[in-house]
Design an enzyme around this catalytic site. Structure first.
Site, short mmCIF file in Angstrom:
data_model
loop_
_atom_site.label_atom_id
_atom_site.label_comp_id
_atom_site.label_asym_id
_atom_site.label_seq_id
_atom_site.Cartn_x
_atom_site.Cartn_y
_atom_site.Cartn_z
CG HIS A 107 -0.21 0.11 2.53
ND1 HIS A 107 0.46 -0.96 3.08
CD2 HIS A 107 -0.06 1.14 3.39
CE1 HIS A 107 1.00 -0.59 4.23
NE2 HIS A 107 0.72 0.69 4.44
CG ASP B 13 1.58 4.99 4.85
OD1 ASP B 13 1.09 3.87 5.05
OD2 ASP B 13 2.72 5.30 5.21
#
Ligand SMILES: [Fe+2]
Length: 310
Positions: A136, A138
């Site tokens: 991912h 953030d």
């Protein structure tokens, strides 16, 4: 080809590409000043460098800030060793890069004063296993996602608990031309509801919804400082590609997510207490290996707010 056509060419296997990979660390037009205030030890050809000669507890003068900022753009993840800093020092260092974010879903450092909710604390151990083991960038579920994150190791397991980062500019460069053409101009929905939202009851989720709606970001963003084209979908927060049938969106996203897992795009760090990593969320994704349960791993993070992706 329009976004709604479904007769796209078959996608190649996402990561099967034997042979040399063309890896560029910076855009072609990149010009850089020499680093005179610290040393830079690369961890891979394109991503990650250990910086020696910087104390986060000291005020950053303009020259030091400029050189660190250039290093962040060039190497995407900077590592600093032996940083014994207070929450205020951590915050002051981060604030040189911009306004700081308050995270609505993650707990705070114990001594965090009221009104300064920027140092979030990740405390994992026998009662709570690590859950960041998914690639991912953030807070990509925000309209203005993070410019960068500054993470400090407080307590780490003797073995395991590493973090991995992937250079999503290099990942974009490595895509076949027909995939680049296919994703050019596409937009994807990002949301927190399928990660943080899963741990909440419905009333809590509904209460947070007005403040944190689902957002749309380009599948390929342009880095606002380097101008580099960068793959900006991630398996934690991206939901679907706007305008594509669900099955086609899923197939394309899974292909794109898999690029972060290519080792040539990555660096990996094994933490010691006092280590700090500063990464550019506009240029990278990361994955916290959750292989240390039930040992404890305590980290503190500050996130700098970034631009709206374009
Ligand atoms: Fe993260």
């Amino acid at each position: 080809m329009t976004a709604t056509e479904t007769n796209a060419a078959p996608l190649p296997h996402p990561t099967f590409s034997p042979g040399p990979r063309a890896l560029e660390r910076t855009p072609a037009a990149w010009t850089a000043e020499p680093y005179t205030r610290f040393t830079v030890q690369p961890m891979s050809p394109t991503i990650g460098a250990v910086i020696d000669g910087v104390s986060m507890a000291d005020d950053l003068d303009d020259e030091m800030f400029g050189q660190l900022d250039q290093a962040l753009l060039e190497w995407k993840v900077l590592f600093f060793r032996g940083q014994d800093v207070t929450g205020d020092q951590h915050r002051d260092f981060a604030a040189r890069w911009g306004a700081l974010e308050s995270h609505p879903f993650i707990g705070l450092r114990d001594d965090q004063p009221a009104g300064k909710p920027e140092v979030v604390r990740f405390e994992k151990g026998p009662d709570l296993g690590g859950y960041e083991n998914t690639w991912h960038s953030d807070v990509s579920w925000r309209a203005n996602p993070s410019l960068g994150s500054i993470l400090r190791a407080v307590e780490v397991p003797a073995v395991g608990g590493d973090t991995l980062w992937a250079d999503m500019g290099a990942a974009y460069d490595g895509l076949p031309d027909h995939v680049k053409e296919r994703i050019d101009g596409l937009v994807a929905v990002h949301d927190w509801i399928t990660t943080f939202g899963l741990a909440m009851d419905a009333a809590t989720r509904d209460g947070l919804r007005p403040d944190f709606p689902a957002v749309e970001h380009p599948v390929v963003r342009t880095h606002p400082e380097t101008g580099r084209r960068t793959l900006y979908v991630n398996q934690a927060f991206t939901q679907h590609i706007v305008g594509l049938p669900a099955d086609e969106s899923l197939e394309l996203l899974e292909y794109l997510y898999a690029q972060a897992a290519v080792p040539e795009y990555q660096c990996r760090h094994h933490w010691q207490p006092g280590d700090v990593a500063f990464w550019d969320n506009r240029a990278t994704q990361h994955y916290a290996s959750s292989d240390y349960f039930p040992s404890r791993r305590v980290m503190e993070r500050i996130t700098v707010i970034g631009d709206r992706p374009f």
